[in-house]
Write a protein that holds these residues in place. Sequence first.
Motif, PDB file in Angstrom:
ATOM      1  N   LEU A   1       0.732  -0.990  -0.078  1.00 20.79           N
ATOM      2  CA  LEU A   1       0.217   0.315   0.239  1.00 20.79           C
ATOM      3  C   LEU A   1       0.908   0.840   0.086  1.00 20.79           C
ATOM      4  O   LEU A   1       1.505   0.962   0.815  1.00 20.79           O
ATOM      5  CB  LEU A   1      -1.078  -0.163   1.119  1.00 20.79           C
ATOM      6  N   VAL A   2       0.757   2.188  -0.859  1.00 20.96           N
ATOM      7  CA  VAL A   2       1.364   2.994  -0.878  1.00 20.96           C
ATOM      8  C   VAL A   2       0.098   3.963  -0.608  1.00 20.96           C
ATOM      9  O   VAL A   2      -0.874   4.489  -0.628  1.00 20.96           O
ATOM     10  CB  VAL A   2       1.806   3.679  -2.547  1.00 20.96           C
TER      11      VAL A   2
ATOM     12  N   ILE B   1       8.859   4.419   5.658  1.00 23.12           N
ATOM     13  CA  ILE B   1       8.805   6.478   5.268  1.00 23.12           C
ATOM     14  C   ILE B   1      10.029   7.378   4.662  1.00 23.12           C
ATOM     15  O   ILE B   1      11.194   7.687   4.679  1.00 23.12           O
ATOM     16  CB  ILE B   1       9.657   6.952   6.825  1.00 23.12           C
ATOM     17  N   ASP B   2      11.284   6.144   4.017  1.00 17.87           N
ATOM     18  CA  ASP B   2      11.825   6.360   2.981  1.00 17.87           C
ATOM     19  C   ASP B   2      11.065   7.351   1.997  1.00 17.87           C
ATOM     20  O   ASP B   2      12.394   7.754   1.238  1.00 17.87           O
ATOM     21  CB  ASP B   2      12.191   4.963   2.120  1.00 17.87           C
ATOM     22  N   GLY B   3      10.201   6.758   1.645  1.00 17.74           N
ATOM     23  CA  GLY B   3       9.308   8.233   0.530  1.00 17.74           C
ATOM     24  C   GLY B   3       8.663  10.062   1.873  1.00 17.74           C
ATOM     25  O   GLY B   3       8.362  10.567   1.291  1.00 17.74           O
ATOM     26  N   VAL B   4       8.874   9.766   2.811  1.00 15.84           N
ATOM     27  CA  VAL B   4       8.856  10.709   3.819  1.00 15.84           C
ATOM     28  C   VAL B   4      10.197  12.197   3.646  1.00 15.84           C
ATOM     29  O   VAL B   4      11.125  11.685   4.067  1.00 15.84           O
ATOM     30  CB  VAL B   4       8.319  10.808   4.709  1.00 15.84           C
TER      31      VAL B   4
ATOM     32  N   PRO C   1       9.291   5.346  -2.974  1.00 20.14           N
ATOM     33  CA  PRO C   1      10.424   4.629  -3.293  1.00 20.14           C
ATOM     34  C   PRO C   1      10.348   3.237  -3.897  1.00 20.14           C
ATOM     35  O   PRO C   1       9.058   3.120  -4.604  1.00 20.14           O
ATOM     36  CB  PRO C   1      10.466   3.740  -1.918  1.00 20.14           C
ATOM     37  N   VAL C   2      11.564   2.720  -4.678  1.00 21.87           N
ATOM     38  CA  VAL C   2      11.735   2.076  -5.553  1.00 21.87           C
ATOM     39  C   VAL C   2      10.943   0.576  -5.422  1.00 21.87           C
ATOM     40  O   VAL C   2       9.971  -0.086  -6.159  1.00 21.87           O
ATOM     41  CB  VAL C   2      12.917   1.984  -6.413  1.00 21.87           C
ATOM     42  N   ALA C   3      10.530   0.082  -4.458  1.00 16.56           N
ATOM     43  CA  ALA C   3      10.728  -1.213  -3.469  1.00 16.56           C
ATOM     44  C   ALA C   3       8.865  -1.489  -3.756  1.00 16.56           C
ATOM     45  O   ALA C   3       8.557  -2.479  -3.603  1.00 16.56           O
ATOM     46  CB  ALA C   3      11.051  -1.696  -2.252  1.00 16.56           C
ATOM     47  N   TYR C   4       8.258  -0.007  -3.306  1.00 21.25           N
ATOM     48  CA  TYR C   4       6.949   0.114  -3.577  1.00 21.25           C
ATOM     49  C   TYR C   4       6.833   0.879  -4.801  1.00 21.25           C
ATOM     50  O   TYR C   4       5.008   1.046  -4.938  1.00 21.25           O
ATOM     51  CB  TYR C   4       6.456   1.277  -2.485  1.00 21.25           C
ATOM     52  N   ARG C   5       7.296   0.623  -6.089  1.00 22.19           N
ATOM     53  CA  ARG C   5       6.722   1.322  -7.250  1.00 22.19           C
ATOM     54  C   ARG C   5       5.661   0.374  -7.977  1.00 22.19           C
ATOM     55  O   ARG C   5       5.110   0.918  -9.333  1.00 22.19           O
ATOM     56  CB  ARG C   5       7.768   1.946  -8.386  1.00 22.19           C
ATOM     57  N   ASP C   6       5.750  -1.056  -7.534  1.00 22.52           N
ATOM     58  CA  ASP C   6       4.512  -1.719  -7.711  1.00 22.52           C
ATOM     59  C   ASP C   6       3.900  -2.152  -7.216  1.00 22.52           C
ATOM     60  O   ASP C   6       2.997  -3.410  -7.430  1.00 22.52           O
ATOM     61  CB  ASP C   6       5.539  -3.079  -8.280  1.00 22.52           C
ATOM     62  N   ALA C   7       2.958  -1.059  -6.036  1.00 15.70           N
ATOM     63  CA  ALA C   7       2.375  -1.598  -5.282  1.00 15.70           C
ATOM     64  C   ALA C   7       1.173  -1.974  -5.599  1.00 15.70           C
ATOM     65  O   ALA C   7       0.761  -1.603  -6.990  1.00 15.70           O
ATOM     66  CB  ALA C   7       1.865  -0.446  -4.368  1.00 15.70           C
ATOM     67  N   GLU C   8       0.354  -2.575  -5.189  1.00 12.52           N
ATOM     68  CA  GLU C   8      -1.373  -3.023  -5.821  1.00 12.52           C
ATOM     69  C   GLU C   8      -2.297  -1.875  -5.787  1.00 12.52           C
ATOM     70  O   GLU C   8      -3.110  -1.406  -6.315  1.00 12.52           O
ATOM     71  CB  GLU C   8      -2.012  -4.485  -5.175  1.00 12.52           C
ATOM     72  N   ILE C   9      -2.068  -1.190  -4.258  1.00  4.88           N
ATOM     73  CA  ILE C   9      -2.858  -0.314  -3.784  1.00  4.88           C
ATOM     74  C   ILE C   9      -2.469   1.097  -3.618  1.00  4.88           C
ATOM     75  O   ILE C   9      -1.421   1.036  -2.889  1.00  4.88           O
ATOM     76  CB  ILE C   9      -3.976  -0.854  -2.962  1.00  4.88           C
ATOM     77  N   VAL C  10      -3.194   1.633  -4.176  1.00  2.13           N
ATOM     78  CA  VAL C  10      -2.675   3.384  -3.856  1.00  2.13           C
ATOM     79  C   VAL C  10      -3.338   4.269  -3.616  1.00  2.13           C
ATOM     80  O   VAL C  10      -4.647   4.661  -4.505  1.00  2.13           O
ATOM     81  CB  VAL C  10      -1.814   4.036  -5.369  1.00  2.13           C
ATOM     82  N   MET C  11      -2.885   5.096  -2.161  1.00  2.99           N
ATOM     83  CA  MET C  11      -3.963   5.165  -1.493  1.00  2.99           C
ATOM     84  C   MET C  11      -3.666   6.656  -2.047  1.00  2.99           C
ATOM     85  O   MET C  11      -2.733   7.356  -0.796  1.00  2.99           O
ATOM     86  CB  MET C  11      -4.362   5.306   0.435  1.00  2.99           C
ATOM     87  N   LEU C  12      -3.917   8.161  -1.891  1.00  3.27           N
ATOM     88  CA  LEU C  12      -3.333   9.953  -2.456  1.00  3.27           C
ATOM     89  C   LEU C  12      -4.366  10.355  -1.391  1.00  3.27           C
ATOM     90  O   LEU C  12      -5.637  10.981  -2.141  1.00  3.27           O
ATOM     91  CB  LEU C  12      -4.224   9.829  -3.951  1.00  3.27           C
ATOM     92  N   GLY C  13      -3.618  10.256  -0.561  1.00  2.00           N
ATOM     93  CA  GLY C  13      -4.853  11.579   0.580  1.00  2.00           C
ATOM     94  C   GLY C  13      -4.320  13.027   0.032  1.00  2.00           C
ATOM     95  O   GLY C  13      -4.480  13.517  -1.187  1.00  2.00           O
TER      96      GLY C  13
END
Lengths: 308, 308
Positions: free
Chosen positions: B4-5, B69-72, B112-124
């Motif tokens: 989940l991103v 939090i690598d993407g924070v 983060p590269v490891a999450y670019r294939d995440a199945e669910i993306v939650m755009l807050g």
Amino acid sequence: MSKLVIVGTVAFDAIETPFGKTDKILGGAATYIGLSASQFNVDSAAVSVVGGDFPQEYLDLLTDRNVNIDGVEIVKDGKTFFWSGKYHNDMNSRDTLVTELNVLETFNPVVPVAYRDAEIVMLGNLHPLVQLGVLEQMTKKPKLTILDTMDFWMNIALDDLKKVISKIDVITINDEEARQLSGEYSLVNAAKKIHEMGPKYVVIKKGEHGALLFHNNDMFYAPALPLAEVFDPTGAGDTFAGGFAGYLAKSGNISFENMKNAVIYGSTLASFCVEKFGTERMLSLKPEEVKTRLQQFKELTQFDIELK
Amino acid sequence: MSKLVIVGTVAFDAIETPFGKTDKILGGAATYIGLSASQFNVDSAAVSVVGGDFPQEYLDLLTDRNVNIDGVEIVKDGKTFFWSGKYHNDMNSRDTLVTELNVLETFNPVVPVAYRDAEIVMLGNLHPLVQLGVLEQMTKKPKLTILDTMDFWMNIALDDLKKVISKIDVITINDEEARQLSGEYSLVNAAKKIHEMGPKYVVIKKGEHGALLFHNNDMFYAPALPLAEVFDPTGAGDTFAGGFAGYLAKSGNISFENMKNAVIYGSTLASFCVEKFGTERMLSLKPEEVKTRLQQFKELTQFDIELK
């Protein structure tokens, strides 16, 4: 099956909504309650009053649906209660344009002898002393008494209203009225205060947001069916009350679990009432349509989370 | 289980309600979404930005709960986004006192590269171009994209917002915002218009009146749990979104029937969020408490009418 006594106005209404306006049409709390309860084929009797100007064909609409009208007094030289209102664009608020009490001013309700042992009594919106007068005529303690009221009586007859509230089992009231009656903003706290005034069950009607049923610490929430168009909200609250009372009269089971079903039936029938002006939709309503809409209510609210 | 991103603000909030006021405390859409989703032990990553003034202990609260939090991004010489608001007595409306965008003004999100294939993306809730930027970084089309937004972006960046809305699967939005976005008063009609803008699923949040899920002609209604006291509504909408997204990420099933459950989980978690100031209640929340409240939701909504 239980006998059901219905008290309330039988009236002329003139309604204006953003979709149009009507001349004097059939209205009144007892009318809507009776039409709604008649969906359950219960043995019911209306207690009310009309004037000599009230058409026989309107009364026939009730008797055709098995609503006994022996307790509907006809004052030959009097005029029927008349209410006129105009809804705002959002349909959630309205202005009362005319209120002519007419024959209601001197109304003394008389419950037909054959219905004084009724198991369920539905006290629709009327002066609290009239509601009380009906209760006092019951020769046997009813299994369940239900009271509907409105802010108008809180404003002009609060002590009388509190007296009748102290004697009944279920109160149905809208959210703003519950806040006014209890002095509490939170509906949970409002219900608690109203419990303390007498009723074991408190139903708070929230219009388009549905209805809440409270019994001590138990709660139940029935949504209103989300509708693309609300054509005329007049009578929706009474139709809800009629469905609630009618279902309980038919099933004879007044447990909290069964009252949940009664709230769903009330909400289902109210969702039809608002589709056309006045009583029009309730008069054409078929059992199959009710069944289809109950199925919609199930799909709208039921979910399947397993708690292990 | 899906990855989940979570995109959104990580912020300082200062809140005033009738029950008291806070200094700068932990806030932000991504914070609330992350804390809520963490109840499902999913593998999630927050994408956001803070300033050098942001305490490490606040970031640790996220990592402790398995939110990567690598993407924070931490802008050492920048200041963290700050929002301050004051709620009115009815808790249904608030005034924004201060909005300092600070590091948000020049924020370029990096997934983060490891999450670019995440199945669910939650755009807050954030600028629609930031939300779009995140979508564009995904190397695999996500199974489900969910967008939350608010009237602020409708007022200043409507075209950008419509662009991102056209690309996502689920939108969560409050009732007034749904009306503003669609130009329709009826929520049924509003959902229809918003469907036409792109999203296959429309979730309309009605605060104390619950939430509606629409998918073509299917509807589902989850009430909010009626509460005696709402202490602080801040973050309730994000907590709802986090519960919705987190449950779907955990179960991996994005059918409409399972989305009903996701809406119930979102409502359940949001009902805790409002019990204390800021994130306090979410930080102390135990799985057993969630289970007990889900049981309350069942009792609140489930009924047993047999349709023959």
